[in-house]
Motif scaffolding. Structure first.
Motif, PDB file in Angstrom:
ATOM      1  N   ILE A   5      34.519  37.092  89.288  1.00 21.25           N
ATOM      2  CA  ILE A   5      33.393  37.109  90.245  1.00 21.25           C
ATOM      3  C   ILE A   5      33.812  36.457  91.560  1.00 21.25           C
ATOM      4  O   ILE A   5      33.535  36.982  92.648  1.00 21.25           O
ATOM      5  N   ALA A   6      34.513  35.300  91.450  1.00 17.42           N
ATOM      6  CA  ALA A   6      34.958  34.616  92.665  1.00 17.42           C
ATOM      7  C   ALA A   6      35.943  35.474  93.448  1.00 17.42           C
ATOM      8  O   ALA A   6      35.925  35.499  94.683  1.00 17.42           O
ATOM      9  N   ALA A   7      36.806  36.219  92.742  1.00 23.93           N
ATOM     10  CA  ALA A   7      37.773  37.086  93.410  1.00 23.93           C
ATOM     11  C   ALA A   7      37.069  38.215  94.162  1.00 23.93           C
ATOM     12  O   ALA A   7      37.464  38.576  95.286  1.00 23.93           O
ATOM     13  N   VAL A   8      36.027  38.778  93.553  1.00 24.92           N
ATOM     14  CA  VAL A   8      35.272  39.844  94.220  1.00 24.92           C
ATOM     15  C   VAL A   8      34.592  39.308  95.476  1.00 24.92           C
ATOM     16  O   VAL A   8      34.608  39.948  96.542  1.00 24.92           O
ATOM     17  N   VAL A   9      33.995  38.109  95.350  1.00 23.37           N
ATOM     18  CA  VAL A   9      33.342  37.491  96.509  1.00 23.37           C
ATOM     19  C   VAL A   9      34.348  37.225  97.617  1.00 23.37           C
ATOM     20  O   VAL A   9      34.092  37.478  98.799  1.00 23.37           O
ATOM     21  N   PHE A  10      35.530  36.729  97.232  1.00 26.84           N
ATOM     22  CA  PHE A  10      36.562  36.443  98.225  1.00 26.84           C
ATOM     23  C   PHE A  10      37.031  37.728  98.908  1.00 26.84           C
ATOM     24  O   PHE A  10      37.276  37.750 100.123  1.00 26.84           O
ATOM     25  N   VAL A  17      37.520  28.909 101.174  1.00 29.27           N
ATOM     26  CA  VAL A  17      37.062  28.051 100.084  1.00 29.27           C
ATOM     27  C   VAL A  17      36.858  28.857  98.798  1.00 29.27           C
ATOM     28  O   VAL A  17      37.115  28.380  97.688  1.00 29.27           O
ATOM     29  N   VAL A  18      36.425  30.112  98.941  1.00 29.70           N
ATOM     30  CA  VAL A  18      36.232  30.961  97.765  1.00 29.70           C
ATOM     31  C   VAL A  18      37.586  31.345  97.174  1.00 29.70           C
ATOM     32  O   VAL A  18      37.738  31.448  95.952  1.00 29.70           O
ATOM     33  N   GLY A  19      38.589  31.553  98.037  1.00 31.80           N
ATOM     34  CA  GLY A  19      39.931  31.859  97.553  1.00 31.80           C
ATOM     35  C   GLY A  19      40.501  30.708  96.738  1.00 31.80           C
ATOM     36  O   GLY A  19      41.082  30.920  95.663  1.00 31.80           O
ATOM     37  N   VAL A  20      40.317  29.488  97.236  1.00 32.69           N
ATOM     38  CA  VAL A  20      40.781  28.306  96.505  1.00 32.69           C
ATOM     39  C   VAL A  20      40.034  28.186  95.178  1.00 32.69           C
ATOM     40  O   VAL A  20      40.618  27.882  94.137  1.00 32.69           O
ATOM     41  N   LEU A  21      38.726  28.442  95.218  1.00 33.57           N
ATOM     42  CA  LEU A  21      37.909  28.378  94.003  1.00 33.57           C
ATOM     43  C   LEU A  21      38.374  29.412  92.970  1.00 33.57           C
ATOM     44  O   LEU A  21      38.425  29.125  91.773  1.00 33.57           O
ATOM     45  N   ALA A  24      41.523  28.063  91.331  1.00 30.85           N
ATOM     46  CA  ALA A  24      41.222  26.904  90.490  1.00 30.85           C
ATOM     47  C   ALA A  24      40.553  27.325  89.180  1.00 30.85           C
ATOM     48  O   ALA A  24      40.915  26.841  88.100  1.00 30.85           O
ATOM     49  N   VAL A  25      39.583  28.241  89.275  1.00 29.87           N
ATOM     50  CA  VAL A  25      38.880  28.688  88.076  1.00 29.87           C
ATOM     51  C   VAL A  25      39.818  29.483  87.165  1.00 29.87           C
ATOM     52  O   VAL A  25      39.773  29.353  85.936  1.00 29.87           O
ATOM     53  N   ALA A  26      40.694  30.300  87.763  1.00 28.34           N
ATOM     54  CA  ALA A  26      41.644  31.066  86.959  1.00 28.34           C
ATOM     55  C   ALA A  26      42.596  30.146  86.206  1.00 28.34           C
ATOM     56  O   ALA A  26      42.885  30.357  85.019  1.00 28.34           O
ATOM     57  N   CYS A  27      43.083  29.095  86.882  1.00 24.74           N
ATOM     58  CA  CYS A  27      43.977  28.134  86.225  1.00 24.74           C
ATOM     59  C   CYS A  27      43.250  27.388  85.109  1.00 24.74           C
ATOM     60  O   CYS A  27      43.817  27.158  84.031  1.00 24.74           O
ATOM     61  N   ALA A  28      42.006  26.997  85.374  1.00 23.32           N
ATOM     62  CA  ALA A  28      41.221  26.304  84.346  1.00 23.32           C
ATOM     63  C   ALA A  28      40.996  27.204  83.138  1.00 23.32           C
ATOM     64  O   ALA A  28      41.101  26.760  81.982  1.00 23.32           O
ATOM     65  N   GLY A  29      40.717  28.486  83.388  1.00 23.00           N
ATOM     66  CA  GLY A  29      40.521  29.427  82.298  1.00 23.00           C
ATOM     67  C   GLY A  29      41.787  29.627  81.480  1.00 23.00           C
ATOM     68  O   GLY A  29      41.742  29.688  80.246  1.00 23.00           O
ATOM     69  N   ALA A  30      42.929  29.709  82.177  1.00 25.29           N
ATOM     70  CA  ALA A  30      44.201  29.877  81.473  1.00 25.29           C
ATOM     71  C   ALA A  30      44.511  28.663  80.600  1.00 25.29           C
ATOM     72  O   ALA A  30      44.958  28.798  79.455  1.00 25.29           O
ATOM     73  N   SER A  31      44.254  27.467  81.139  1.00 27.70           N
ATOM     74  CA  SER A  31      44.489  26.239  80.368  1.00 27.70           C
ATOM     75  C   SER A  31      43.597  26.193  79.139  1.00 27.70           C
ATOM     76  O   SER A  31      44.045  25.836  78.039  1.00 27.70           O
ATOM     77  N   ALA A  32      42.327  26.552  79.318  1.00 25.53           N
ATOM     78  CA  ALA A  32      41.388  26.544  78.195  1.00 25.53           C
ATOM     79  C   ALA A  32      41.810  27.562  77.134  1.00 25.53           C
ATOM     80  O   ALA A  32      41.722  27.296  75.925  1.00 25.53           O
ATOM     81  N   ALA A  33      42.284  28.723  77.576  1.00 21.31           N
ATOM     82  CA  ALA A  33      42.700  29.763  76.634  1.00 21.31           C
ATOM     83  C   ALA A  33      43.910  29.313  75.816  1.00 21.31           C
ATOM     84  O   ALA A  33      43.960  29.528  74.598  1.00 21.31           O
ATOM     85  N   VAL A  34      44.880  28.681  76.470  1.00 24.18           N
ATOM     86  CA  VAL A  34      46.066  28.198  75.757  1.00 24.18           C
ATOM     87  C   VAL A  34      45.678  27.128  74.739  1.00 24.18           C
ATOM     88  O   VAL A  34      46.149  27.127  73.590  1.00 24.18           O
ATOM     89  N   THR A  35      44.818  26.208  75.160  1.00 24.60           N
ATOM     90  CA  THR A  35      44.372  25.146  74.253  1.00 24.60           C
ATOM     91  C   THR A  35      43.650  25.729  73.049  1.00 24.60           C
ATOM     92  O   THR A  35      43.875  25.313  71.904  1.00 24.60           O
TER      93      THR A  35
END
Length: 220
Positions: A5-10, A17-21, A24-35
């Motif tokens: 969603i953030a990528a579409v908005v960007f 700021v949306v690009g940075v978001l 950040a959200v993609a990295c957080a999602g990847a970390s959560a998925a690995v865990t």
């Protein structure tokens, strides 16, 4: 979903700021998925009941250069593809840290264990007392077999060996420092330099800087 969603908005707004978001959200999602993906593996390892020094047989591929402990044991990181404890058997990629006593270290290829080597060992194992990458800490009692790196691993080992060989002609501590900084090979580092680096809290430079240099130079 949030990253998408953030990528579409960007894409539509081009707000920085949306690009940075998005990143950040993609990295957080990847970390959560690995865990989350490691959860079943931890459950399988726990089910093997390794506590209490249970006897295991492990087939593994070495990942990191070995380090020599003060006790004389050789320690290295590896990925176990087959773990057996009695009637229980676990297949998959299980991160392990393996400790080899001096008497058994001589059975490893070349007296050491290069990344990409495969080993079959028996010994005792326990879960790590503190959170770390390894799911099992293995203390080797006997090395059944060990083979040198093959395929791509052999190519990498050849490049690493070539760098170390070419650095031997350098004057002073540089002969040992260059391979250590570049690929983490501290075999040629003299004792005086190693002690000085530990005293000045610089020993991390020969432990992880090779990877850091590869990442940065590769990005450039």
């Amino acid at each position: 979903v949030a990253a998408l969603i953030a990528a579409v908005v960007f894409h539509r707004t081009r707000w920085a700021v949306v690009g940075v978001l998005t990143i950040a959200v993609a990295c957080a999602g990847a970390s959560a998925a690995v865990t989350a993906s490691r959860g079943p593996l931890r459950d399988d390892v726990t089910a093997m009941q390794t506590e209490g020094g249970r006897w295991l047989r492990i087939e593994a591929t070495v990942l990191g250069r070995p380090t020599l402990a003060q006790s004389g044991d050789l320690w290295f990181d590896a990925v176990a593809t087959d773990v057996r404890a009695g009637a229980r058997e676990l297949r998959g990629d299980v991160p392990v840290r393996i400790g080899v006593p001096p008497a058994e270290a001589s059975h490893l290829p070349g007296g050491t264990s290069a990344p990409g080597s495969t080993v079959v060992v028996t010994g005792t194992a326990a879960r790590p007392s503190e959170p770390e990458r390894a799911e099992l800490i293995v203390r080797v009692a006997h090395i059944e077999s060990a083979s040198s790196p093959g395929g791509v691993w052999a190519v990498f080992d050849g490049l690493r060996g070539g760098l170390s060989a070419s650095a031997r002609s350098l004057p002073g501590p540089a002969a040992g420092l260059i391979p250590g900084l570049a690929v983490g090979d501290t075999s040629a580092l003299d004792a005086g330099t190693a002690t000085a680096m530990k005293s000045s809290s610089l020993s991390h430079l020969t432990a992880v800087s090779g990877a850091n240099c590869a990442i940065v130079v590769g990005a450039v």
